[in-house]
Motif scaffolding. Structure first.
Motif, mmCIF file in Angstrom:
data_model
loop_
_atom_site.group_PDB
_atom_site.id
_atom_site.type_symbol
_atom_site.label_atom_id
_atom_site.label_comp_id
_atom_site.label_asym_id
_atom_site.label_seq_id
_atom_site.Cartn_x
_atom_site.Cartn_y
_atom_site.Cartn_z
ATOM 1 N N THR A 126 27.405 37.763 38.119
ATOM 2 C CA THR A 126 28.031 37.303 36.875
ATOM 3 C C THR A 126 29.245 36.448 37.209
ATOM 4 O OG1 THR A 126 27.309 39.303 35.757
ATOM 5 C CG2 THR A 126 29.064 38.027 34.687
ATOM 6 N N VAL A 127 29.201 35.210 36.756
ATOM 7 C CA VAL A 127 30.333 34.322 36.986
ATOM 8 C C VAL A 127 31.226 34.400 35.760
ATOM 9 C CG1 VAL A 127 31.044 31.948 37.499
ATOM 10 C CG2 VAL A 127 28.851 32.817 38.373
ATOM 11 N N VAL A 128 32.357 35.070 35.903
ATOM 12 C CA VAL A 128 33.268 35.221 34.770
ATOM 13 C C VAL A 128 34.197 34.004 34.764
ATOM 14 C CG1 VAL A 128 34.969 36.721 33.658
ATOM 15 C CG2 VAL A 128 33.159 37.721 35.080
ATOM 16 N N GLY A 129 34.215 33.304 33.638
ATOM 17 C CA GLY A 129 34.930 32.017 33.590
ATOM 18 C C GLY A 129 33.952 30.903 33.898
ATOM 19 N N ALA A 130 32.733 31.072 33.331
ATOM 20 C CA ALA A 130 31.613 30.208 33.703
ATOM 21 C C ALA A 130 31.801 28.739 33.340
ATOM 22 C CB ALA A 130 30.337 30.722 33.041
ATOM 23 N N SER A 131 32.664 28.468 32.356
ATOM 24 C CA SER A 131 32.760 27.065 31.973
ATOM 25 C C SER A 131 33.901 26.353 32.689
ATOM 26 C CB SER A 131 32.906 26.938 30.450
ATOM 27 O OG SER A 131 33.828 27.892 29.979
ATOM 28 N N GLU B 228 39.735 35.229 43.636
ATOM 29 C CA GLU B 228 40.231 34.077 44.381
ATOM 30 C C GLU B 228 41.715 33.898 44.106
ATOM 31 O OE1 GLU B 228 37.485 30.934 44.486
ATOM 32 O OE2 GLU B 228 38.771 29.833 45.894
ATOM 33 N N LYS B 229 42.433 33.334 45.069
ATOM 34 C CA LYS B 229 43.873 33.181 44.891
ATOM 35 C C LYS B 229 44.197 32.382 43.619
ATOM 36 C CE LYS B 229 45.339 28.918 46.843
ATOM 37 N NZ LYS B 229 44.402 27.923 46.774
ATOM 38 N N PRO B 230 45.392 32.410 43.070
ATOM 39 C CA PRO B 230 46.570 33.077 43.632
ATOM 40 C C PRO B 230 46.554 34.603 43.470
ATOM 41 C CG PRO B 230 47.113 32.046 41.530
ATOM 42 C CD PRO B 230 45.711 31.629 41.861
ATOM 43 N N PHE B 231 46.861 35.263 44.596
ATOM 44 C CA PHE B 231 47.059 36.716 44.567
ATOM 45 C C PHE B 231 48.563 36.941 44.450
ATOM 46 C CE2 PHE B 231 43.410 36.021 47.555
ATOM 47 C CZ PHE B 231 42.418 36.330 46.642
ATOM 48 N N GLY B 232 49.086 36.781 43.269
ATOM 49 C CA GLY B 232 50.526 36.902 43.054
ATOM 50 C C GLY B 232 51.269 35.665 43.515
ATOM 51 N N ARG B 233 52.606 35.727 43.407
ATOM 52 C CA ARG B 233 53.441 34.601 43.839
ATOM 53 C C ARG B 233 54.376 35.012 44.960
ATOM 54 N NH1 ARG B 233 57.450 32.600 41.444
ATOM 55 N NH2 ARG B 233 56.865 30.430 41.564
ATOM 56 N N ASN C 137 22.117 46.077 41.575
ATOM 57 C CA ASN C 137 23.373 45.775 42.260
ATOM 58 C C ASN C 137 24.050 44.659 41.494
ATOM 59 O OD1 ASN C 137 22.990 47.571 44.451
ATOM 60 N ND2 ASN C 137 21.475 46.139 45.278
ATOM 61 N N ARG C 138 25.376 44.712 41.411
ATOM 62 C CA ARG C 138 26.063 43.733 40.562
ATOM 63 C C ARG C 138 27.277 43.122 41.271
ATOM 64 N NH1 ARG C 138 25.874 46.847 34.707
ATOM 65 N NH2 ARG C 138 23.577 46.952 34.597
ATOM 66 N N LEU C 139 27.303 41.805 41.208
ATOM 67 C CA LEU C 139 28.424 41.074 41.798
ATOM 68 C C LEU C 139 29.106 40.281 40.688
ATOM 69 C CD1 LEU C 139 29.873 39.995 44.380
ATOM 70 C CD2 LEU C 139 28.132 38.222 44.485
ATOM 71 N N PHE C 140 30.424 40.434 40.584
ATOM 72 C CA PHE C 140 31.189 39.656 39.605
ATOM 73 C C PHE C 140 32.052 38.649 40.346
ATOM 74 C CE2 PHE C 140 30.104 43.524 37.437
ATOM 75 C CZ PHE C 140 29.821 43.102 36.147
ATOM 76 N N TYR C 141 31.952 37.410 39.937
ATOM 77 C CA TYR C 141 32.806 36.380 40.532
ATOM 78 C C TYR C 141 33.862 36.010 39.500
ATOM 79 C CZ TYR C 141 34.144 32.618 43.585
ATOM 80 O OH TYR C 141 34.840 31.825 44.458
ATOM 81 N N LEU C 142 35.130 36.306 39.792
ATOM 82 C CA LEU C 142 36.179 36.021 38.812
ATOM 83 C C LEU C 142 36.736 34.620 39.021
ATOM 84 C CD1 LEU C 142 38.121 39.376 38.505
ATOM 85 C CD2 LEU C 142 35.845 38.765 37.756
ATOM 86 N N SER C 143 36.220 33.714 38.222
ATOM 87 C CA SER C 143 36.648 32.330 38.328
ATOM 88 C C SER C 143 37.574 32.040 37.150
ATOM 89 C CB SER C 143 35.377 31.482 38.312
ATOM 90 O OG SER C 143 35.671 30.144 38.366
ATOM 91 N N ILE C 144 38.691 32.754 37.133
ATOM 92 C CA ILE C 144 39.572 32.780 35.957
ATOM 93 C C ILE C 144 41.037 32.745 36.400
ATOM 94 C CG2 ILE C 144 38.084 34.044 34.335
ATOM 95 C CD1 ILE C 144 39.322 36.629 35.464
ATOM 96 N N PRO C 145 41.956 32.417 35.469
ATOM 97 C CA PRO C 145 43.375 32.419 35.845
ATOM 98 C C PRO C 145 43.859 33.824 36.204
ATOM 99 C CG PRO C 145 43.029 31.347 33.708
ATOM 100 C CD PRO C 145 41.739 31.984 34.091
ATOM 101 N N PRO C 146 44.844 33.903 37.083
ATOM 102 C CA PRO C 146 45.277 35.198 37.616
ATOM 103 C C PRO C 146 45.830 36.144 36.553
ATOM 104 C CG PRO C 146 46.778 33.433 38.290
ATOM 105 C CD PRO C 146 45.580 32.788 37.671
ATOM 106 N N ASN C 147 46.362 35.608 35.458
ATOM 107 C CA ASN C 147 46.953 36.524 34.473
ATOM 108 C C ASN C 147 45.907 37.361 33.747
ATOM 109 O OD1 ASN C 147 46.084 34.157 33.261
ATOM 110 N ND2 ASN C 147 47.455 34.401 31.517
ATOM 111 N N ILE C 148 44.617 37.052 33.924
ATOM 112 C CA ILE C 148 43.602 37.909 33.272
ATOM 113 C C ILE C 148 42.716 38.664 34.275
ATOM 114 C CG2 ILE C 148 43.550 36.794 31.008
ATOM 115 C CD1 ILE C 148 41.224 35.089 31.972
#
Ligand code: BG6
Length: 489
Positions: free
Chosen positions: A9-14, A148-153, A113-124
């Motif tokens: 599942t690609v979260v932030g697909a657009s 994916e980064k950013p992992f914090g600042r 089996n489930r893989l989530f790819y978080l392609s979204i801004p870090p605040n969510i």
């Protein structure tokens, strides 16, 4: 035994990353038969789209890069038929339950089996991890999350993010991407070093004078100013991509090629490094420039960048590893946007040959006579070694020339994109190329004091023209350690 299935599942697909990198990488894996027999791909985002509309959207960025034959068109169609869409809010457990219901339909009777790819801004990130892990985790198979980064600042915000993620996930469910680790030549670093007798014994302060890690892009932050201004080049490139390369380059020999053994060595070397000081850094920012009748904007001309921003778009830094192998060897990093060229490379400058019989031939500039190993990560992937050679003829003239391994000649087949390697590894549960949380902590510990000082003191970046070679300060910094940038000499 029951067949298993993988749902990705690609979260932030657009978003941009999903369209430009993730879906094309999944298709390339499918094309090359690397995806499991039973798989489905879901796009998840807030926008309302039908499955057809998602297919339409991603089909625009899929390419038949390997062959243009009709076969590729068929494959594309088969791939698209396995892509589906679910719209939902990022923090809604109900919406992720709806996804769960659809996933179950597709998984029918197989081990899910489930893989989530978080392609979204870090605040969510945390919202998504909370709702997806609670409502859409696999009931009996594995559930993994790629972030994916950013992992914090900085150290604190990164630790807080890790703490929140670990409320819902165990470390082995988390795959922190640094896409540079998926690049072919970065992966090859360990092979080059540990499987070649001509390199491994030389890999220390005894023979290496300095190491340079260089990243440059010939375009600015156009369109990404909003994101970039909050991070700057040190967080965007150095603290992750270049530091990861450094860790692989400098680590001790791991016990084995297992993920934990490799990551143990990376953490050790990162923890042996000195935190950066303000004196060891030069920062720059690009300014507008007109060249050949065309004008290029300044960083601060970007409407999404706040007026008067001091965010660096260029930085050069000297780093040191306080261990027996590397004591005193400068590791110089340089990263910049809107420079004259696009390249990422590693340059290893060896020491001068002691008592060199031929030194008179080189005059006083012995730097011109030292061996240099250059690893061109991209573009034009190559590895070359500068050696001294006699120019054929009756006079004794020496010439420094290249022993050259050019990938396009030696390996004409196209090199897979970094995201293909990394997605495949995540599907296979292989953590070798992903960042463990203690590695991330160690990486932030090196840069956080410096970043705070830059910000507290409001250090003004040195301006450099768009399309130039960057601020001259970078040369002074290198000169302080008796180094010349190999890419400019
Ligand atoms: C990303 C950075 O991590 O890497 C971008 O956020 C940068 O600013 C990009 O442009 C470079 O990646 P690549 O693979 O194009 O070299």
């Amino acid at each position: 035994s029951v067949d298993s299935t993988v749902s990705i599942t690609v979260v932030g697909a657009s978003g941009d990353l999903a369209r430009k990198k993730i879906f094309p990488a999944l298709f390339a894996l499918f094309y090359d038969n690397f995806l499991p027999e039973h798989f489905t791909v879901f796009g998840y985002a807030r926008r309302k789209l039908t499955d057809e509309e998602l297919r339409e959207m991603i089909s625009k960025t899929l390419t038949c890069r390997i062959d243009e034959s009709e076969n590729c068109g068929d494959k594309m169609e088969q791939f698209l038929q396995r892509c589906f869409y679910q719209s939902g809010q990022y923090n809604s457990e109900e919406d992720f339950s709806e996804l769960d219901r659809k996933l179950k339909e597709k998984e029918a009777g197989k081990l899910p089996n489930r893989l989530f790819y978080l392609s979204i801004p870090p605040n969510i990130f945390v919202d998504v991890v909370r709702s997806a892990s609670r409502s859409a985790s696999s009931p009996t198979g594995w559930t993994r999350f790629i972030v994916e980064k950013p992992f914090g600042r900085d150290s604190e915000s990164s630790a807080e993010l890790t703490r929140c993620l670990k409320k819902y996930l165990s470390e082995d469910q988390i795959f922190r991407i640094d896409h540079y680790l998926g690049k072919e030549l970065v992966e090859n670093l360990s092979v080059l070093r540990f499987s070649n007798l001509v390199f491994e014994p030389l890999w220390s302060r005894n023979y290496i004078r300095n190491v340079q890690l260089i990243f440059s892009e010939d375009f600015g932050t156009e369109g990404r100013g909003g994101y970039f201004d909050n991070y700057g080049i040190i967080r965007d490139i150095m603290q992750n991509h270049l530091l990861q390369i450094l860790a692989l380059f400098a680590m001790e020999t791991p016990v084995s090629l297992d993920a934990e053994d490799i990551r143990n060595e990376k953490v050790k070397v990162l923890r042996s490094m000195r935190a950066l000081q303000l004196d060891d850094v030069v920062v720059g920012q690009y300014k507008g420039h007109t060249k050949g009748g065309k004008s290029y904007p300044a960083y601060i001309d970007d409407p999404t960048v706040p007026k008067g921003s001091l965010t660096p778009t260029f930085a050069a830094a000297a780093l040191f590893i306080d261990n027996a192998r590397w004591d005193g060897v400068p590791f110089l990093m340089k990263a910049g946007k809107a420079l004259h060229t696009r390249r990422a490379e590693i340059r290893v400058q060896f020491r001068h040959v002691p008592g060199n019989l031929y030194k008179r031939t080189f005059g006083t500039d012995l730097d011109k006579a030292t061996n240099e190993l250059v690893i061109h990560v991209q573009p034009n992937e190559a590895i070359y070694l500068k050696i001294n050679n006699k120019v054929p003829g009756l006079s004794m003239r020496l010439d420094r020339s290249n022993l050259n391994l050019l990938y396009s000649e030696r390996y004409p087949r196209e090199i897979p994109d970094a995201y293909e390697r990394l997605l495949l590894d995540a599907i296979e549960g292989e953590h070798r190329l992903f960042i463990r949380s203690d590695e991330l902590d160690a990486a932030w510990a090196l840069f956080t004091p410096l970043l705070k000082e830059l910000e507290n003191r409001k250090v003004a970046p040195e301006l450099y023209p768009y399309g130039s070679r960057g601020p001259v300060g970078a040369h002074y910094l290198a000169a302080k350690y008796n180094v010349r940038w190999g890419d400019l000499s």
